[in-house]
Design a protein around this motif. Sequence first.
Motif: not given
Ligand code: HEM
Length: 319
Positions: A55-56, A58-59, A91-92, A158-159, A186, A189, A191-193, A196, A263, A295
């Motif tokens: 997940p990291a 992908l993000r 962040q993160g 942003e969330v 996405a 898979i 986690t979030t802190a 958020f 979000s 993607i």
């Molecule tokens: C709609 C807009 C989005 C918002 C506001 C958002 C926000 C967030 C937030 C707050 C987290 C937690 C981060 C942390 O605490 O480390 C997160 C995690 C994540 N996001 Fe998003 N996200 C969005 C869209 C997306 C998109 C489009 C993708 C990929 C195509 C994505 C992939 C991920 C993944 C895979 C994680 C997990 C990261 C991990 O486990 O380290 N996000 N996102």
Amino acid sequence: MPSLAILSTVLLLSSLRYGGGQLQVGFYRGSCPRAEDVVRSVVTGAFLSDPSVAPALLRLHFHDCIVDGCDGSILVRTPDGQQENRAFGHQGLRGHNIIDAAKAQLEFECPGVVSCADIVALAARDSVALTNGPSYMVETGRRDGFISSVVDALAVPEVSDPIEVLLIKFAQNGLSAQDLVVLTAAHTIGTTACFFMTGRLYNFRGTRRPDPSISPPFLAALQGICPPGGNGNVRLAIDNGSGHFFDTHFFSNIRSGLAVLQSDAALYSHPATRPFVDFYADSPSSFAQDFAVAIVKLGRVRALTGPLGHVRRACSSLA
Ligand code: HEM
């Protein structure tokens, strides 16, 4: 609040403006034939010792592309510390070390050939596959950007953004309401802190109340994991009950008031996005297929190709 008509116009204009570059599948076939294998093997090795890297990575690809295009700028650490990844919404972010490891190996095999932006896109593809998501071909040929600024990164979603703002931020990158839903899934898979979650759990939109869309038993569970004044770095699965597998559980959770991120819950609150949540919740094969398409589209956002940009020698440095 912007009307649907305005949103549609923004979507149309944006898609006309960002038509994509001359990316192609197999761009390194002649110049660095093992490029994709090297990235896959580094990502797989890292995943086997720590599955949370999928997940990291992908993000990381999303955050690279959504700010100033897929140009590897999210990886940069500038001497003044004012680089893009310092913005709150980033962040993160993790996984830079894995990109650096793949880049080091590629610089050894084919110096100055494979861009950091492409490594990030390939690593995201491999991460999806490793978590049981769809397999897809990645277009390559991106070049790295010369700029990485915290100021530009204010455009990151942003969330706490209302759904109308999320739609506009995606539209500004040529991404539709459907892309917003499919790509945000996405979050199936990872986690979030807890930090958020604070607004959503204790002061939703300044009301000093929790988000009313959270199912009451789930709210109690979330507040137990992220208590007021607790450790904001505690992590919880974003897709409650299925955080390790790439599946459609994420959509069912949203429908049932079990979304974790504000979000994500917002996707069910707007007529432009809600029908897609309903559709994909009941159609895993459509989700897999449409995620792969979306993607690849994300990977084209303002990509630098041809004479634009350059290939960095180290992904963390603009030089
Ligand atoms: C709609 C807009 C989005 C918002 C506001 C958002 C926000 C967030 C937030 C707050 C987290 C937690 C981060 C942390 O605490 O480390 C997160 C995690 C994540 N996001 Fe998003 N996200 C969005 C869209 C997306 C998109 C489009 C993708 C990929 C195509 C994505 C992939 C991920 C993944 C895979 C994680 C997990 C990261 C991990 O486990 O380290 N996000 N996102």
